[in-house]
Motif scaffolding. Structure first.
Motif, short mmCIF file in Angstrom:
data_model
loop_
_atom_site.label_atom_id
_atom_site.label_comp_id
_atom_site.label_asym_id
_atom_site.label_seq_id
_atom_site.Cartn_x
_atom_site.Cartn_y
_atom_site.Cartn_z
N LEU A 203 -29.95 50.36 34.68
CA LEU A 203 -28.75 50.15 33.88
C LEU A 203 -29.02 49.19 32.73
CD1 LEU A 203 -26.17 49.85 36.79
CD2 LEU A 203 -26.38 51.76 35.20
N ARG A 204 -29.80 48.15 32.98
CA ARG A 204 -30.08 47.17 31.92
C ARG A 204 -31.00 47.73 30.84
NH1 ARG A 204 -28.95 43.88 36.40
NH2 ARG A 204 -27.42 42.24 35.86
N HIS A 205 -31.92 48.60 31.23
CA HIS A 205 -32.75 49.28 30.22
C HIS A 205 -31.85 50.09 29.29
CE1 HIS A 205 -36.74 48.15 31.34
NE2 HIS A 205 -36.73 48.76 32.52
N ALA A 206 -30.93 50.84 29.89
CA ALA A 206 -30.01 51.67 29.09
C ALA A 206 -29.10 50.79 28.25
CB ALA A 206 -29.19 52.57 30.01
N ALA A 207 -28.57 49.73 28.83
CA ALA A 207 -27.65 48.85 28.12
C ALA A 207 -28.32 48.15 26.94
CB ALA A 207 -27.08 47.81 29.09
N SER A 208 -29.56 47.68 27.13
CA SER A 208 -30.25 46.98 26.05
C SER A 208 -30.51 47.90 24.87
CB SER A 208 -31.57 46.40 26.56
OG SER A 208 -32.46 47.42 26.99
N LEU A 209 -30.85 49.14 25.16
CA LEU A 209 -31.10 50.10 24.09
C LEU A 209 -29.82 50.42 23.32
CD1 LEU A 209 -33.29 51.84 22.80
CD2 LEU A 209 -32.81 53.61 24.49
N LEU A 210 -28.73 50.61 24.05
CA LEU A 210 -27.44 50.90 23.41
C LEU A 210 -26.99 49.73 22.53
CD1 LEU A 210 -25.64 52.54 26.46
CD2 LEU A 210 -26.08 53.68 24.28
N LYS A 211 -27.16 48.51 23.02
CA LYS A 211 -26.72 47.35 22.25
C LYS A 211 -27.60 47.11 21.04
CE LYS A 211 -24.47 44.00 23.97
NZ LYS A 211 -24.02 42.75 24.63
N GLU A 212 -28.89 47.41 21.16
CA GLU A 212 -29.79 47.29 20.00
C GLU A 212 -29.37 48.21 18.87
OE1 GLU A 212 -33.65 48.18 21.46
OE2 GLU A 212 -33.82 46.34 22.65
N GLN A 213 -28.72 49.32 19.24
CA GLN A 213 -28.31 50.32 18.25
C GLN A 213 -26.84 50.22 17.88
OE1 GLN A 213 -30.60 52.25 16.75
NE2 GLN A 213 -32.13 51.18 18.01
N GLY A 214 -26.19 49.09 18.19
CA GLY A 214 -24.84 48.86 17.69
C GLY A 214 -23.70 48.92 18.68
N CYS A 215 -23.96 49.28 19.93
CA CYS A 215 -22.89 49.31 20.93
C CYS A 215 -22.44 47.88 21.23
CB CYS A 215 -23.39 49.99 22.20
SG CYS A 215 -22.19 50.02 23.54
N PRO A 216 -21.15 47.57 21.13
CA PRO A 216 -20.70 46.18 21.29
C PRO A 216 -20.74 45.66 22.73
CG PRO A 216 -18.82 47.64 20.94
CD PRO A 216 -20.05 48.47 20.73
N THR A 217 -20.39 46.48 23.71
CA THR A 217 -20.30 46.03 25.09
C THR A 217 -20.65 47.17 26.03
OG1 THR A 217 -18.37 44.75 24.37
CG2 THR A 217 -18.87 44.73 26.71
N VAL A 218 -21.39 46.83 27.10
CA VAL A 218 -21.79 47.85 28.07
C VAL A 218 -21.38 47.41 29.47
CG1 VAL A 218 -23.66 49.24 29.02
CG2 VAL A 218 -23.76 48.49 26.63
N TYR A 219 -20.63 48.27 30.15
CA TYR A 219 -20.25 48.08 31.54
C TYR A 219 -20.91 49.19 32.36
CZ TYR A 219 -16.42 45.64 29.13
OH TYR A 219 -15.70 44.83 28.30
N ALA A 220 -20.81 49.10 33.68
CA ALA A 220 -21.32 50.17 34.53
C ALA A 220 -20.41 50.38 35.73
CB ALA A 220 -22.74 49.84 35.01
N LEU A 221 -20.25 51.63 36.11
CA LEU A 221 -19.51 51.99 37.32
C LEU A 221 -20.46 52.85 38.15
CD1 LEU A 221 -16.95 52.10 39.05
CD2 LEU A 221 -16.19 54.04 37.68
N THR A 222 -20.91 52.30 39.27
CA THR A 222 -21.85 53.02 40.12
C THR A 222 -21.18 53.38 41.45
OG1 THR A 222 -22.74 50.87 40.82
CG2 THR A 222 -23.96 52.08 39.13
N LEU A 223 -21.62 54.47 42.00
CA LEU A 223 -21.01 54.96 43.25
C LEU A 223 -21.37 54.05 44.42
CD1 LEU A 223 -19.37 57.36 44.43
CD2 LEU A 223 -21.57 58.42 44.99
N VAL A 224 -22.64 53.58 44.46
CA VAL A 224 -23.14 52.85 45.62
C VAL A 224 -23.86 51.58 45.18
CG1 VAL A 224 -24.71 52.96 47.60
CG2 VAL A 224 -23.48 55.02 46.88
N ARG A 225 -23.68 50.51 45.96
CA ARG A 225 -24.46 49.27 45.75
C ARG A 225 -25.52 49.22 46.83
NH1 ARG A 225 -27.50 45.64 44.71
NH2 ARG A 225 -26.99 43.72 43.59
N GLY A 226 -26.79 49.40 46.44
CA GLY A 226 -27.89 49.39 47.38
C GLY A 226 -28.27 47.98 47.81
#
Length: 226
Positions: A203-226
């Motif tokens: 999730l953090r890999h995806a979030a960092s890439l999105l924010k580098e390209q202008g996304c202001p805020t990234v949240y996550a909703l996951t089905l399961v917490r391992g």
């Protein structure tokens, strides 16, 4: 309707409370629902790990090392108990797409309760599979979860093929290179959808890439917490 897991017939319960309003159809029988473990009680406000403290030790490390965490928060719905492991295996690895609908009411309810205050223009972005993994499984379970939400869903990321996350150690997951590429920039807040949060590195890999390209805020909703 039959239970999507055990195939037993689900008989709707009739009471004075629903005599004039039909109850919502269920995808799992009561016995199977009772085998699932919805996360309750105290948890880390950042990653949903069971914790007596508001911030677990893993999440505190981000602050200790002065790292700007690209992920604002993750909320998970279920604990990863034995029943959930079996269901994830059949759904994800054996291609039982329909089984995913057994999670829909829980997933959408969590979104409506926990993310109600988010901006109205927020977009659901599923964690992608590589082309090779997509051919193996036939569908992307993260995209199915994104489609459950009352949001616009955008596939903004692609993934480089590599070893399965489940085969990697915790250290290997955290230290791995970013496996994602972005196909389109976005200037709206995003909620990432995925099936399992383990270390949070995906999730953090995806979030960092999105924010580098202008996304202001990234949240996550996951089905399961391992």
């Amino acid at each position: 309707m039959n239970c999507l897991w055990c195939d037993v017939e689900i008989v709707p319960e009739t009471s004075w409370a629903n005599v004039f309003i039909l109850p919502k159809p269920k995808n799992l029988c009561s016995a199977c629902m009772n085998e699932l473990s919805v996360l309750k009680g105290k948890r880390c406000k950042k990653c949903s790990r069971k914790s007596e403290e508001s911030l677990c030790q893993d999440c505190k490390k981000w602050d200790l090392h002065g790292v700007n965490d690209p992920l604002t928060l993750n909320f998970s719905v279920f604990d990863y108990n034995e029943q959930m492991q079996d269901m994830i295996s059949r759904w994800k690895y054996r291609g039982d797409y329909c089984l995913g609908y057994s999670f829909k009411p829980f997933y959408t309810e969590a979104f409506e309760k926990e993310f109600i205050s988010l901006p109205k223009d927020i977009v659901a972005v599923p964690i992608p599979l590589s082309n090779e993994r997509m051919k193996e499984r036939g569908f992307n379970q993260s995209l199915q979860l994104a489609d459950f939400l009352p949001l616009e869903s955008c596939e903004l990321l692609t993934r480089v093929h590599g070893e399965k996350q489940s085969k990697k150690t915790r250290k290997e997951r955290i230290s791995a290179l970013n496996p994602f590429k972005i196909t389109k920039t976005i200037n709206k807040p995003v909620v990432l959808t995925d099936d399992i949060y383990t270390t949070g590195s995906t999730l953090r890999h995806a979030a960092s890439l999105l924010k580098e390209q202008g996304c202001p805020t990234v949240y996550a909703l996951t089905l399961v917490r391992g």
